[in-house]
Structure formats: C-alpha cells, structure tokens
Design an enzyme around this catalytic site. Sequence first.
Site, PDB file in Angstrom:
ATOM      1  CD  GLU A 245      -1.477  -2.332   1.946  1.00 56.26           C
ATOM      2  OE1 GLU A 245      -2.310  -3.117   2.385  1.00 56.26           O
ATOM      3  OE2 GLU A 245      -0.240  -2.521   2.043  1.00 56.26           O
TER       4      GLU A 245
ATOM      5  NE  ARG B  76       5.116  -9.960   1.852  1.00 58.45           N
ATOM      6  CZ  ARG B  76       4.974  -8.837   1.164  1.00 58.45           C
ATOM      7  NH1 ARG B  76       5.797  -8.571   0.166  1.00 58.45           N
ATOM      8  NH2 ARG B  76       4.015  -7.994   1.441  1.00 58.45           N
TER       9      ARG B  76
ATOM     10  CG  LEU C 217       1.574  -5.684 -12.896  1.00 59.81           C
ATOM     11  CD1 LEU C 217       0.611  -4.517 -12.846  1.00 59.81           C
ATOM     12  CD2 LEU C 217       1.974  -5.974 -14.331  1.00 59.81           C
TER      13      LEU C 217
END
Length: 437
Positions: free
Chosen positions: A58, A268, A337
């Site tokens: 975000e 991650r 992306l």
Amino acid sequence: MAAWRGATTLGAALLPLWLTHRARLGKEDPARLGERRGAGADRPAGPLLWLHGASVGESQSALPLLEALAELRPDLHFLLTTGTLTAARLLEDRLPASLRPRVRHRFVPLDVPAHAARFLDGWRPDAAVLIESEIWPNLILAARARGVPLALVNARVSAGSARGWGRLPAVARRLFGAFGLVIAQTEEDAARLRALGAEGAQSWGNLKFAARPLPAPRAALRALREAIGGRPVLLAASTHPGEEAQVAAARAQLQERLPGLLTILAPRHPERGPALARELEEAAPGAVARRAAGDLPGPGTAFYVADTIGELGLLYRVAGVALIGGSLVPHGGQNPLEAARLGCPVLLGPHTDNFATIAARMVEEGAAERVADSGALAEAAAAVLTEPDRARSMTSAAARIAADAGALPERMAAAIEALLPEPAPAWDGIRAATATG
C-alpha cells in the site's frame, strides 16, 4: 460502534506491553512507540494531506499518487503513516529527494479513541486518504467528527470481508458512508463497497499498475551480476512456508537440463533466512549461501537465500524467470507486476486472490504462466530459460499491461485535490505560470 469504542478503551491498558513485546521482536521501533499512541505531531504550516498505507504494498503504491499530488499542489505538505516497520524503511529509501522536505512519516496510531484524538488534534489534516482496505472505526469516525474530508482509494474488499461487514449493516453504512470519495480497484470491489454504504464508489483501476520500477543500487547490481556470470537464474520471490520445498524439488528436476542453474529464494519474511538455509543445506550440502550473511553466490552455489529487505528490484534484474511467492500455497500471491516491469518473465501458482484481476489478465494475454506444483514449475522455468523468444514475448505483453494505467495517479490526484481547501492566491499564480511555461 459503542461496543468497539468501549473494548478498545479498556484494552488500551495492555497495549504498551504488547508494543514493547513487538519492539523486542524487531516489529516496532522502540524509539517511536509514542507514535502508536498518537504522539509526535510536528505539523508544518499550510495545507496538510494525510495518506495512510498499512504495509509495504500500500505504501509503495502511494508514491506515484504522492508525486502527482505534489506537482498539482506546490503548497501542499504530506503526512504519511504506515503500520509496519518494513514499510517505513522502504518508504525512507524510495521517497524522491525532491519530496523529502514536504513529507513527514509517522506510524499510524492504534485504534483507541484517546490515541486517535491525540493524533488528529496534533496533526489537524485538511483531508485524509486511506489506501486499499484499512478500516479503523475510531480513527475514521473521529476524523469525520472533526470535519476532515475522507477518501478511500485503490480500495478492495473481498467477498468474505463484505459478508462480515454485511452482518453489521448499520455499522458498515456509518463507516463506509464516512468517505466522500471512494475509488476501487475493480468493479466487483466498487459494487461491494456501494452495498456496504459507500454509495458513490467507482472503479478506475489499480494504482499498483502505475508504480515505479523497483530500484536497485548500481554497485550491488554489478557485484551480483559478476558473481552469477552467465548462469541461468530461477528466482522465487516473496515466498511463504511450504513454497521453498516445492522450489527445491523443481530445481532437483532441472539439474540435468540446466546444470548451471542458480536458484534464488527471497522469503517474504527475511527473518526466516537462517532456518531456510539450514533446510536447504540438507538437499545441497555446502551449496547454500545467504545474502544477509554477506555472501555472494559462488560457482558451486545451488541455492542463494536473499534474506534481506527491499532488494527485489535487484533480484528481478538478475533473474531469467521468477515465481511470484504466496501463489503456490493458499496465501493469495504477491504483486506480479513488480517483476514484469523489470523485464523478468513471471510464473504464478494457482493462488492469486490478492491480485486476481492483474493475474488473470497477465495469464490471458501471455504475460505470465500458471504452474500448479513443483513439476509444472520445473517445466515452465526450463522453457522460459531455454527459449529466448518465449521470454521476450512474455515480458513484452507484461509491459503493455503495466503501462495501461499510466495516467491513473494524476486522475486520482485531481479527485483528491477537490477535497482540499483552495490554494492561497500566491500559489494560484505559481501554478498558472508553471502551466503556461
């Protein structure tokens, strides 16, 4: 809402212990715990826009929007809040130097009435923009009570979350109806938001389509490329538990076809690096290196564990193909992306709910390929790494998709500006001169 206010007020007494515990785990900045209680205001003079992005995705998607707003309103200052330490660090690294004097960063206060009041009374924002899906009732309603215009942009709400909010229709209407501007990622998101009370919700697309390419320091990139040499590289980016074993199994199947293959695993959560390296040592004794330990891959390195923060831009630039983590296990997947923008062909597992629209379009238009398990991963990786035309076709298709939302930040910025007070006359003159010049 009274029940939530009461529960959070009662629970506030225990929050300092929780924050201290998180600080010991490295999940909070010990020197800045006061910000989680709403303290630390340092409001600049003039109009101030508050933008909040909870985590890494975000906050990074906010950067092109921030740049568009800064260009549109030269008088505007910004307060950026995040909820995680990683997001704060990456924001510090990637914020353009030209914007640093106009931006303050703080950790978002916990959703306690007293904390929300302290935060809002200290900063007095002229408008607030929440990014994606952060709905904190006390903060939202306190801001509205103070007359702060609210926007929810790049908004998304899953079917499950919508059902949950739907069980409390009066609460949902009050919260989602507090936003004067709601821009969703997809029409499905917009429809759910309208049903929950955001009557004017509309869909313009996803800001993540418009994000800048991830950066990579030149010296670090040069050193890593020299260490790798001409070896083919399979990257597993932002992996979750359960995925690394499947990647290791795929590599075992590829050994004969691609004997020089280097497999890079970027968990991650980088703190998993040491344990992950120990697991891989069992499969490849003496052939595992860790980036956080200062290692570079040598000629005999089979697995390179990239357990560092903020280096995916570096890794995508050296990889011949990348599996996007969180998609081989039911986590929902990470942003595909980011790899595509850097010319790295993309492989996706079956679990891409977090980026469902992006992933579906990439697969449909040949910009990414689906893999269901380690065997399919091995086959797809071998094909991309040995067929240059196939790799080029995938990256060209991905580049077209990523470019589609090029004007979205400017469009959102114009809508957000309408929530702000009119600029002072002096700034009107500057803006007019800039436009004509």
